[in-house]
Structure formats: C-alpha cells, structure tokens
Design a protein around this motif. Structure first.
Motif, PDB file in Angstrom:
ATOM      1  N   ILE A 435       0.847  -1.195   0.000  1.00 48.35           N
ATOM      2  CA  ILE A 435       0.000   0.000   0.000  1.00 48.35           C
ATOM      3  C   ILE A 435       0.883   1.246   0.000  1.00 48.35           C
ATOM      4  N   ARG A 436       0.593   2.173  -0.927  1.00 50.50           N
ATOM      5  CA  ARG A 436       1.448   3.356  -1.093  1.00 50.50           C
ATOM      6  C   ARG A 436       0.800   4.642  -0.595  1.00 50.50           C
ATOM      7  N   GLY A 437      -0.518   4.770  -0.755  1.00 51.31           N
ATOM      8  CA  GLY A 437      -1.138   6.076  -0.520  1.00 51.31           C
ATOM      9  C   GLY A 437      -2.025   6.147   0.700  1.00 51.31           C
ATOM     10  N   VAL A 438      -1.794   5.332   1.715  1.00 45.44           N
ATOM     11  CA  VAL A 438      -2.647   5.326   2.910  1.00 45.44           C
ATOM     12  C   VAL A 438      -1.792   5.639   4.124  1.00 45.44           C
ATOM     13  N   MET A 447      -8.187  -0.912   0.676  1.00 45.65           N
ATOM     14  CA  MET A 447      -8.919  -1.761  -0.259  1.00 45.65           C
ATOM     15  C   MET A 447      -9.193  -1.018  -1.568  1.00 45.65           C
ATOM     16  N   GLU A 448      -9.538   0.261  -1.464  1.00 49.84           N
ATOM     17  CA  GLU A 448      -9.795   1.043  -2.670  1.00 49.84           C
ATOM     18  C   GLU A 448      -8.538   1.134  -3.536  1.00 49.84           C
ATOM     19  N   GLU A 449      -7.382   1.336  -2.915  1.00 51.69           N
ATOM     20  CA  GLU A 449      -6.139   1.428  -3.680  1.00 51.69           C
ATOM     21  C   GLU A 449      -5.832   0.113  -4.387  1.00 51.69           C
ATOM     22  N   VAL A 450      -5.974  -1.003  -3.673  1.00 50.97           N
ATOM     23  CA  VAL A 450      -5.655  -2.305  -4.258  1.00 50.97           C
ATOM     24  C   VAL A 450      -6.585  -2.623  -5.429  1.00 50.97           C
ATOM     25  N   LEU A 489     -17.782  -3.725   0.907  1.00 48.27           N
ATOM     26  CA  LEU A 489     -18.576  -3.907  -0.310  1.00 48.27           C
ATOM     27  C   LEU A 489     -18.808  -2.563  -0.997  1.00 48.27           C
ATOM     28  N   GLY A 490     -19.105  -1.521  -0.202  1.00 48.20           N
ATOM     29  CA  GLY A 490     -19.309  -0.194  -0.778  1.00 48.20           C
ATOM     30  C   GLY A 490     -18.075   0.318  -1.485  1.00 48.20           C
ATOM     31  N   VAL A 491     -16.891   0.050  -0.915  1.00 51.38           N
ATOM     32  CA  VAL A 491     -15.642   0.455  -1.562  1.00 51.38           C
ATOM     33  C   VAL A 491     -15.506  -0.241  -2.912  1.00 51.38           C
ATOM     34  N   ALA A 492     -15.750  -1.559  -2.933  1.00 50.12           N
ATOM     35  CA  ALA A 492     -15.618  -2.312  -4.179  1.00 50.12           C
ATOM     36  C   ALA A 492     -16.612  -1.807  -5.232  1.00 50.12           C
ATOM     37  N   GLU A 493     -17.864  -1.517  -4.812  1.00 49.70           N
ATOM     38  CA  GLU A 493     -18.857  -0.991  -5.758  1.00 49.70           C
ATOM     39  C   GLU A 493     -18.403   0.341  -6.339  1.00 49.70           C
ATOM     40  N   ARG A 494     -17.851   1.208  -5.465  1.00 51.54           N
ATOM     41  CA  ARG A 494     -17.437   2.526  -5.933  1.00 51.54           C
ATOM     42  C   ARG A 494     -16.311   2.422  -6.958  1.00 51.54           C
ATOM     43  N   VAL A 495     -15.355   1.549  -6.715  1.00 51.92           N
ATOM     44  CA  VAL A 495     -14.249   1.371  -7.653  1.00 51.92           C
ATOM     45  C   VAL A 495     -14.759   0.854  -8.995  1.00 51.92           C
ATOM     46  N   LEU A 496     -15.655  -0.130  -8.960  1.00 50.30           N
ATOM     47  CA  LEU A 496     -16.197  -0.676 -10.206  1.00 50.30           C
ATOM     48  C   LEU A 496     -16.981   0.382 -10.982  1.00 50.30           C
ATOM     49  N   ASP A 497     -17.746   1.205 -10.255  1.00 52.31           N
ATOM     50  CA  ASP A 497     -18.502   2.271 -10.929  1.00 52.31           C
ATOM     51  C   ASP A 497     -17.564   3.276 -11.587  1.00 52.31           C
ATOM     52  N   GLU A 498     -16.527   3.687 -10.869  1.00 53.67           N
ATOM     53  CA  GLU A 498     -15.610   4.692 -11.405  1.00 53.67           C
ATOM     54  C   GLU A 498     -14.878   4.193 -12.645  1.00 53.67           C
TER      55      GLU A 498
END
Length: 622
Positions: A435-438, A447-450, A489-498
């Motif tokens: 992890i670089r940016g946390v 999780m969002e970065e990965v 789960l919300g993090v994963a959904e947000r990444v997929l949407d973006e």
C-alpha cells in the motif's frame, strides 16, 4: 471461431503453432513437420473433428506459428511454449506430490548431504526421487558411517568453525569434522566422490574396498579398526538392500507405466541405474487433447524429459505402447544425453516383467486418484452451482478473486489477491500489493487502492493488442470477493462504478461474523446454509487471502526490522558485506572493529573500509 489464414501464408516447414482466444491467451500449442499440412486439418467441417479439437477451434480467435529448422527444434519449442503459457487444451503433467530427493551440494567448499524437495538447484547433485522422505533419511544415516560428510547447515558449520570444536556427529563418527580441520580438503572430496558413485548405483568398488581394509586390519591384529570396518560394511550392505535389484545386468533405463480413462491418466516412472531402482516418480496427466495411446506416450516423454530429471537420461526408455514418432523422440533424447537413446516396448523376459510391475503401480495409483477426483470434482461442481444460485450470478463463477489487507497499527500496510479457478487455487495468479497512498489505519482506503490498481491494470491489458498483453492482470473475475462487511462492499462498488465495470464484474463481501455474504443493493445479507459446499468454498478462499496477506506483511516487517547498519554503504555490496560479517564474526564485531583492523583486510578497498568505519562509529555515537 478462428478463421483460416490466407492461402499460401502458412509455410510448408517444421515449427510450432499457437491458437489464441479473444483475450490473447494461448489455449493450445502444437508442433508439426509441415505447418501447412497440420494446420489445414483444423479448418474443416467441425462435425468431422474430434470433440475436444472442435471445442478448441470454436474457442480460438486467432492462430500464429513459429518456423524452425527441424523436427527436434519444433519439439523443444513446443515444450517451452506449453511450459510458459499452460494452455487449457494441452495435455498437462502434474506431480501428484512433491517427491523428496537426496542432494549433495557439490559446489560448496565442504559439500553437504541433505534431503530436499522441489526443483534441483544449480551446483547440487540429486538422486531419486524417492517415495518417502524417511527412506532417504534411513539410507543416509546408514551411509554416513562409511562416508562421513557433513549434513549440517552452512550457519552451523560457521558457528562451530568459530568455536573451534565439532558437533556431536563428529564424536559418533558420522561427520569427518571439516569445521575444525580434522580432514584435508582433498580427502573430503574423495569421500564425496565415493558417496556420489555409490548413490549412482556403482556399489561394488565401495564394498570391495571395505572388505579388503577389514581383512587387512584383522591380519595386522588391529581388531578394533576391523570391527569398525565390519560395522561400516554391514551399514553399506543394508543400504544396498534398500535399492531393489530388478535385473541381472548393470543397465541404465527408465520404465514408464500408464493407466487411466478418457479424462486423466496416471503415470508411474521407475529410474533404474546399474540394475537397481534408484528413484520413482508418479504424475497425473490431464487428457485435454484427443490423443491416441501412441501420441499419449509422446506427450509423457516430452513432459518427463523436457527438463532433464535428477537421474538423467538413460540409454533405454521402456514404454507400454510404441511412440507415434519414435525417430523424432529418440533423436531428441539422444541430443539431451549426448549419446544414443532407444525408446522401445519390451516383448518378453525381465524387462517385460518389470514394465508390467510399473503398469500395475500406475493402475493402483489411478484407482486411488479416481476416488479422490470423484469426491473433489463433485464437491467443487456443487459449490460453484450453489454460489451461482445463492448470489444470483449470471453464470457459475469459474474464476473467483478474493482480497484482504494486513498491517500492524497502520504500519507495513499490504494487500493480497488470491484466485480460484474451477474451485481450485491458481497460485501462479496470486498477487501482492504494498500500500502506497494510505496514512494510518484505514482498511477502506487500502482496499480502494488495491482494487483500483488491479482493475486499472486489467483495463490497460484489455486495450492492448493480443500479442502485447503480459497476462498478469489480463482476465476479469466472474466473482470479486472482499473480506469484510457492507463497508468493504461499498468500496468495491465505488471502484467498479468509477472504472465502468459495474455491469461486467459481480461483487460480494464475506463478513467474518456469522459468515454472512453482502450483495450490492441488498439491505440484508445472504445467509448461505451452514453445511453447504458454497459456504465452505467462500471460507477457504477468504482464509487463503488472509493467510497470503499476513505472510507478506510479516515478510515486509521482518525486512524492515532486520535492516543492517551496513546497508547502503558505497562499494559494500552483498558479497563483500557477507564476507565482512563472516570474517569478523557478526555485525556487532564489525561495529567494534577499529579502522586499522578494517584496513588490514586485503580484499576490502581502503575507501570502503573507511566508509564502513565512519558508518558504524557514527551509528554508535547516535
């Protein structure tokens, strides 16, 4: 479906060809004396093709080829490409276990005997493989009285060298004491040479020498020495008995036995050297291609000798069915050995009886494997079908990716990605993330970065031409699983949407509490039945992701904590640093060394010695 290349574009020459799917992944590799003739066979009415071949052609989107000079080069190229790409429609040999080897580190200053598993290392002479590790240890224990070479690690050898006294094995005459200079290097090398000769199957010279020395000691009235030689001779003879004698003549040969069905084949290989079985290996072959028995023998030969086994390539290879192309494979094996090799089917006599024994071993192993396969395949199929049903997936998730984070109070933050394909771990696809940016403890941001890094890499791979894809992140999961609850789960959904992947990749989260599964748009978790195969599968992949993340975190943390004061000194590379620590007796000894002591080391340049002194003494003052 792949289209036929333009007429006349395929060369009438030997080479290897590769069929690729829509993602650019190699799904089949073949070889041919004439690429034009062989490839034309694939572009005919699919109904006339064998079922597996027709399925491969339907899944392929393109075909490429590489032209070579002769048949042997085509065979070697095909093996290299299969090893590199692991195509799904090629026959694959896999070991049914990691067999132990007896290894001697011949390149060491004082060679060491040890038991090892896995691929033989450079500078190491190996014997086997053996069916059981205890068989090697018993054999080695018997031989150490006659060939007392060291079995200790390099660290233990250096420790006793500094102490100036040997370990217990020296006192019980199972080591010649190289650590304290009890044996000259030339004499030690002679011992190692005799041991290698003995393990290679040439036992008569050793037995004859021990008998002659024993009788000479008895005639000279040196009865204690004669008794020790008698005991050594008994140990050697007992070790020889563990190597089964299978022939009257001192011949070198490998015997291959096959047994299987239309899905898989069990392979048993006995390595016979100088008439004795010195190693045995078992493998299972996935029958992904439509092959005759003769072509199957060819595939086994290619998989077995593609990397020269520890026992080497013998003069004869006995097979249950004649090779489909014996001249080609004999030429290839002869090239590997450096002298003529014969591949043949024995018709009568001792060799026929030996082949029948090996085939019986293969039949017994296949019967055991079929029981394991039936249970495992049925449970995996049930698990994937249940997952599709419980999670409302468009298809059974043949590729599942699971992600987890690991850290210690926000330090040494890492993430892991593990992959299941067809319900089995695909460890070559596992990935680790630093992890670089946390900053601090924030699992959501980690999780969002990965996920962003992984899926961005997938998009970049997908946009590349098929021939330029690296394959590291080229294939999307059919289920993306995160370890956690609604927040993850919300993090994963947000990444997929973006990234515009929300409609392409299904996502779910598995919470540790009550083993609940959360799905997008669902207020309540899905409760998968406690005893179902689907829940067991999710638990296994979640636990594997956690194990992989924790092991990487420990590795990163240990690397940070064990950084030496000697790291980063100009001119002091790994080799010099290791030698400096060894000669002075440790890092603390280097810290205490005076400038004069460092300058006295003839192999250490003066600027480097001064830099070491400045670093260690400045560190001491701080």
């Amino acid at each position: 479906m792949v289209q036929r290349p333009p007429a006349g574009s395929i060369p009438d020459a030997p080479g290897s060809y590769q069929f690729k799917d829509a993602h650019g992944r190699v799904i089949y590799v073949g070889k041919a004396r004439s690429l034009r003739s062989r490839l034309s066979n694939y572009f005919q009415n699919p109904a006339s093709l064998p079922p597996r071949t027709a399925q491969m052609v339907a899944a392929a989107e393109s075909v490429e080829w590489i032209q070579v000079r002769n048949d042997v080069e085509a065979l070697m190229l095909e093996y290299s490409l299969i090893k590199a790409h692991q195509p799904r429609f090629n026959v694959r040999l896999r070991d049914d276990k990691s067999y132990p080897l007896l290894a001697v580190t011949v390149d060491d200053e004082w060679p060491r005997a040890m038991v090892m598993r896995g691929r033989p290392r450079r500078g190491t002479r190996t014997f086997g493989p053996y069916a059981h590790a205890y068989a090697i240890r018993e054999t080695l224990d018997l031989l150490l009285r006659t060939f007392p070479i060291r079995t200790c690690s390099d660290a233990k050898l250096e420790r006793h060298r500094r102490l100036g006294r040997p370990c217990l094995l020296f006192h019980i005459e199972k080591c010649s004491g190289p650590c304290v200079g009890e044996i000259a290097p030339d004499d030690y090398r002679a011992l190692v040479g005799e041991l290698l000769t003995f393990l290679g199957g040439d036992t008569d010279p050793v037995v004859g020498r021990l008998e002659a020395e024993m009788h000479a000691a008895a005639e000279a009235l040196e009865f204690e020495r004669a008794a020790r030689l008698r005991d050594r001779l008994a140990s050697v003879r007992k070790a020889i008995e563990t190597q089964q004698m299978v022939g009257d003549r001192a011949e070198d040969l490998d015997v291959i036995g096959l047994a299987g069905d239309e899905l898989e084949v069990a392979v048993q290989v006995f390595h016979v050297r100088r008439g004795r079985v010195v190693g045995r290996k078992g493998m299972v072959l996935e029958r992904a291609e439509d092959l005759s028995d003769a072509e199957l023998v060819d595939r086994v030969l290619e998989g077995l000798y593609g990397e020269v086994p520890p026992a080497g390539v013998p003069k004869q290879v006995l097979v249950p069915v004649a090779s489909a192309d014996p001249a080609l494979h004999e030429a290839w094996l002869s090239q590997l050995r450096g002298s003529r090799v014969v591949v043949r089917v024995p018709k009568r006599g001792d060799k026929r009886a030996l082949l029948e024994t090996v085939v019986r071993n293969a039949e017994e192993e296949f019967a055991r494997h079929r029981l394991r396969r039936a249970a495992d395949h049925n449970s995996r199929a049930r698990a994937l079908n249940e997952l599709q049903e419980h999670l409302g997936l468009p298809q059974a998730p043949l590729r599942i990716e699971c992600y987890d984070m690991s850290h210690l109070q926000g330090s040494d933050y890492v993430g892991s990605m593990v992959v299941l394909e067809d319900g089995l771990p695909r460890k070559s696809e596992y990935r680790r993330f630093k992890i670089r940016g946390v900053d601090g403890n924030d699992d959501y941001a980690a999780m969002e970065e990965v996920l962003t890094r992984r899926l961005t890499a997938y998009l970049a791979e997908r946009d590349q031409p098929p021939g330029e894809r690296t394959g590291r992140f080229a294939y999307p999961p059919q289920l993306l699983l995160v370890d956690g609850g609604k927040g993850q789960l919300g993090v994963a959904e947000r990444v997929l949407d973006e990234l515009g992947l929300a409609g392409e990749i299904p996502v779910a989260a598995l919470a540790k509490r009550f083993e609940e599964v959360y799905l997008p748009g669902e207020a309540d978790p899905v409760r998968i039945p406690r005893q179902s195969e689907a829940l067991y599968l999710l638990q296994r992949v979640r636990d594997e992701a956690h194990r992989f993340a924790v092991s990487y975190h420990r590795q990163v943390r240990a690397r940070r904590m064990t950084r030496s004061v000697l790291d980063g000194i100009p001119g002091l590379g790994p080799a010099r640093r290791k030698r400096l620590i060894r000669e002075l007796g440790g890092v603390n000894a280097v810290r205490r060394a005076s400038l004069e002591e460092l300058l006295a080391l003839s192999w250490l340049p003066e600027p480097v010695a001064r830099a070491v002194f400045e670093r260690t003494h400045r560190a001491g003052r701080v």
